[in-house]
Structures are given as C-alpha cells and as structure tokens.
Design an enzyme around this catalytic site. Structure first.
Site, PDB file in Angstrom:
ATOM      1  N   ASP A  12      -9.102   3.079   0.048  1.00 47.99           N
ATOM      2  CA  ASP A  12      -9.488   1.642  -0.731  1.00 47.99           C
ATOM      3  C   ASP A  12      -8.950   1.971  -2.075  1.00 47.99           C
ATOM      4  O   ASP A  12      -9.234   3.074  -2.625  1.00 47.99           O
ATOM      5  CB  ASP A  12     -10.741   1.241  -0.539  1.00 47.99           C
ATOM      6  N   ASN A  60      -6.485  -7.474   7.594  1.00 45.14           N
ATOM      7  CA  ASN A  60      -5.361  -7.356   6.808  1.00 45.14           C
ATOM      8  C   ASN A  60      -4.260  -8.153   7.255  1.00 45.14           C
ATOM      9  O   ASN A  60      -3.447  -8.428   6.253  1.00 45.14           O
ATOM     10  CB  ASN A  60      -5.079  -5.895   6.448  1.00 45.14           C
TER      11      ASN A  60
END
Length: 222
Positions: A12, A60
């Site tokens: 991330d 996503n």
C-alpha cells in the site's frame, strides 16, 4: 527463534508516495515494482520459501478505468521483463485470484509465466490479482460442494487459491487493517504494521521486521 516460511505483504501507499515526492501518481507504481524486487531478494537471502503480494483487490475494480488499464499494462510489462530474472534466481511465479475480468491476453501471459517457472524451487512468489479473501473462501467452498466432499477445514484449505498458512503479514502504508487479504491463511499469522509507503520500503527495514518476527512468542492459541 521462529521459522519464517511464508511472508505476505500488502503493498500500500504507491500513489501517496508519488504525491509526497511531487511526481505523477502513476509513477509511484513503477517505483513499487522496483520495491517488489527488493522484497524478493530479501526472501531469498533469508530463506523464506513463500512470498504472497497483494497487487490488485476485487474492490480495486471500482477505480477509474484509466488507472486499472495502467496497472494491468504495468503488470504485463513486469511479466515481459522478469522471466529471465525469475529463472536465474530459481523463483517460481504463481497468480491467485478470480481472473474472469482479466483480458485473455493477460491471462495467457500469466499462464505462460507460471508454466515457464513451475520447476523453480528456491522461492514461490504468489501475486494476488483481482483477489479478495472472502471471494476465495466462497469459491473454495463451492468447489468442495461440487466434488461432493464434506465441508471441513481440511477440504476448504485444499481448495483455496493458496493453501499454505501465513507466518508473517506485513502491511505497509500506515493503515492498520488486513483489507480482505488471506483471511483464512492468516488465522494465526503474526502481523506487522509499518508506516513506510511501499515504494520507500528498503531491504534494511524488511530485515528488521523479519528479525522482530523471529523474536516474538507464537502460541497458536495454546
């Protein structure tokens, strides 16, 4: 001292790293790809045999089409450029996830990379693409039922995308959550949260985190 066989990493902070450094957000993913190689090198040096990387989640898909296209073009580029390095270092590549939304071309590239590296033994790099842990568990349960098998932990484990338990889950990027990643496999994993944004992760920090893991007391509920 704990043995670390399976390291899982939530990668991330690529966009935030780029913004922090005054460059286009997309470029952050390029630097993140370079960091992937550093993590692979650490795993080889530390004798880790399984590395699972969270590359693209089922959630996503809600991002812009432009960003999604960029990410999968970057993945294709990575596959095109990395085969020789994987083979040289005796590293196997394996993709996990639900691939129905991927282009046929990308699915073929992934299958070819897996086939070319399937004999490699030193390290297996599992890349989670279009992956969600809840989806994985549901798909595993459906396979068990379709085969007429009883619903047991052993049968579900055997039909997951990846059966190996995670020893250490590393989440970089400052967030303190698992984000629907390897929920079944992380039942007794140790967790380390780092505030470092993924492109800024160094080999030195990786090794420090591994040392921290090896010193922890693991009880597995006992």
């Amino acid at each position: 001292m704990n043995e670390l066989k399976h390291l899982a990493v939530v990668m991330d902070g690529n966009r935030r790293w780029a913004k922090k450094n005054g460059i286009l957000e997309k470029i952050g993913y390029l630097h993140g790809a370079n960091t992937v190689q550093k993590v692979i090198e650490v795993c080889i040096e530390e004798g880790i045999t399984q590395l699972t990387l969270f590359a693209f989640s089922t959630e996503n898909w809600q991002r812009s089409q432009e960003e999604i296209d960029y990410l999968f073009n970057l993945l294709k580029k990575y596959l095109d450029e990395s085969l020789e390095r994987f083979l040289h270092n005796d590293v196997r590549f394996r993709a996990i996830g639900e691939f129905s939304k991927l282009s046929e071309e990308l699915r073929n590239d992934i299958a070819n990379f897996e086939e070319q590296t399937k004999h490699c033994k030193k390290l297996c790099v599992n890349v989670a693409i279009s992956y969600g842990a809840r989806d994985e568990i549901v798909r595993a349960a459906q396979k068990v039922v379709a085969r007429g098998l009883p619903i047991t932990e052993e049968n579900i484990t055997a039909h997951l995308d990846i059966s190996e338990n995670v020893d250490l889950l590393l989440r970089v990027g400052s967030a303190s959550r698992i984000s629907n990643f390897l929920l079944w496999q992380c039942a007794y994993a140790e967790i380390f949260f780092s505030k470092t944004l993924f492109p800024g992760l160094t080999k030195k920090e990786c090794k420090r985190i591994i040392d921290d893991f090896r010193k922890r007391k693991r009880t597995f509920g006992k």
